[in-house]
Design a protein around this motif. Sequence first.
Motif, PDB file in Angstrom:
ATOM      1  N   LEU A 104       0.808  -1.224   0.000  1.00  0.00           N
ATOM      2  CA  LEU A 104       0.000   0.000   0.000  1.00  0.00           C
ATOM      3  C   LEU A 104       0.838   1.270   0.000  1.00  0.00           C
ATOM      4  O   LEU A 104       0.414   2.294  -0.509  1.00  0.00           O
ATOM      5  N   PHE A 105       2.029   1.231   0.561  1.00  0.00           N
ATOM      6  CA  PHE A 105       2.805   2.448   0.734  1.00  0.00           C
ATOM      7  C   PHE A 105       3.998   2.540  -0.199  1.00  0.00           C
ATOM      8  O   PHE A 105       4.813   3.441  -0.087  1.00  0.00           O
ATOM      9  N   GLY A 106       4.135   1.618  -1.123  1.00  0.00           N
ATOM     10  CA  GLY A 106       5.190   1.703  -2.119  1.00  0.00           C
ATOM     11  C   GLY A 106       6.572   1.348  -1.601  1.00  0.00           C
ATOM     12  O   GLY A 106       7.573   1.714  -2.197  1.00  0.00           O
ATOM     13  N   SER A 107       6.667   0.660  -0.484  1.00  0.00           N
ATOM     14  CA  SER A 107       7.992   0.284   0.021  1.00  0.00           C
ATOM     15  C   SER A 107       8.457  -0.953  -0.730  1.00  0.00           C
ATOM     16  O   SER A 107       7.764  -1.940  -0.829  1.00  0.00           O
ATOM     17  N   ASP A 108       9.660  -0.885  -1.307  1.00  0.00           N
ATOM     18  CA  ASP A 108      10.201  -1.991  -2.080  1.00  0.00           C
ATOM     19  C   ASP A 108      11.244  -2.726  -1.248  1.00  0.00           C
ATOM     20  O   ASP A 108      11.502  -2.397  -0.083  1.00  0.00           O
ATOM     21  N   GLU A 112      16.535  -3.038  -3.951  1.00  0.00           N
ATOM     22  CA  GLU A 112      16.056  -2.114  -4.970  1.00  0.00           C
ATOM     23  C   GLU A 112      16.226  -0.667  -4.514  1.00  0.00           C
ATOM     24  O   GLU A 112      16.548   0.205  -5.319  1.00  0.00           O
ATOM     25  N   ASP A 113      16.032  -0.413  -3.216  1.00  0.00           N
ATOM     26  CA  ASP A 113      16.221   0.941  -2.688  1.00  0.00           C
ATOM     27  C   ASP A 113      17.684   1.369  -2.809  1.00  0.00           C
ATOM     28  O   ASP A 113      17.972   2.505  -3.177  1.00  0.00           O
ATOM     29  N   ALA A 114      18.599   0.466  -2.515  1.00  0.00           N
ATOM     30  CA  ALA A 114      20.026   0.792  -2.615  1.00  0.00           C
ATOM     31  C   ALA A 114      20.401   1.047  -4.072  1.00  0.00           C
ATOM     32  O   ALA A 114      21.157   1.981  -4.379  1.00  0.00           O
ATOM     33  N   ARG A 118      21.819   4.563  -5.669  1.00  0.00           N
ATOM     34  CA  ARG A 118      23.060   4.634  -6.436  1.00  0.00           C
ATOM     35  C   ARG A 118      22.827   5.294  -7.794  1.00  0.00           C
ATOM     36  O   ARG A 118      23.572   6.184  -8.211  1.00  0.00           O
ATOM     37  N   ILE A 119      21.749   4.900  -8.473  1.00  0.00           N
ATOM     38  CA  ILE A 119      21.431   5.478  -9.785  1.00  0.00           C
ATOM     39  C   ILE A 119      21.129   6.962  -9.652  1.00  0.00           C
ATOM     40  O   ILE A 119      21.593   7.782 -10.456  1.00  0.00           O
ATOM     41  N   THR A 120      20.384   7.334  -8.628  1.00  0.00           N
ATOM     42  CA  THR A 120      20.055   8.748  -8.404  1.00  0.00           C
ATOM     43  C   THR A 120      21.318   9.560  -8.138  1.00  0.00           C
ATOM     44  O   THR A 120      21.472  10.668  -8.675  1.00  0.00           O
TER      45      THR A 120
END
Length: 141
Positions: A104-108, A112-114, A118-120
């Motif tokens: 529901l809150f979009g937490s992956d 994937e967050d790391a 890195r990409i950002t």
Amino acid sequence: MAALAQENIWFNKAQCDDAERMYFEKLSGAKVDGLVAQSGEVDMALASKLSALELENKQLKKVTEDLKGLILKLESRVATLEGGKAPAPAAKEEAKDDDDDVDLFGSDDEEEDAEKARITAERLKAYAEKKSKKPAVIAKT
């Protein structure tokens, strides 16, 4: 003005129509006390029909769930008879933990967050380098 004084206007026509209807209902032997009794009967009929439909809906849902379970069992039996992998255990666990799959809150996942971080960071660094190479714009008057 004199012409208006001579006219007959029927202001209480609706009351007279209701009285006439009630009179004829009494003559015919109908035991109805106006619109309130009629609407009460209609409401009761609707309420009983609604409760019957709700009961039928519950029964149909139960039958549907039973059939779904039966189909899953048959699929697993067919898979084992064919010598394939049995998909039934995964389907059963999926049915039990249905709420766990919904995010529901979009937490992956943390991986994937790391990766996104890195990409950002790479993109921001490339953008900063690109901006630093551009000459500053001087306003013209």
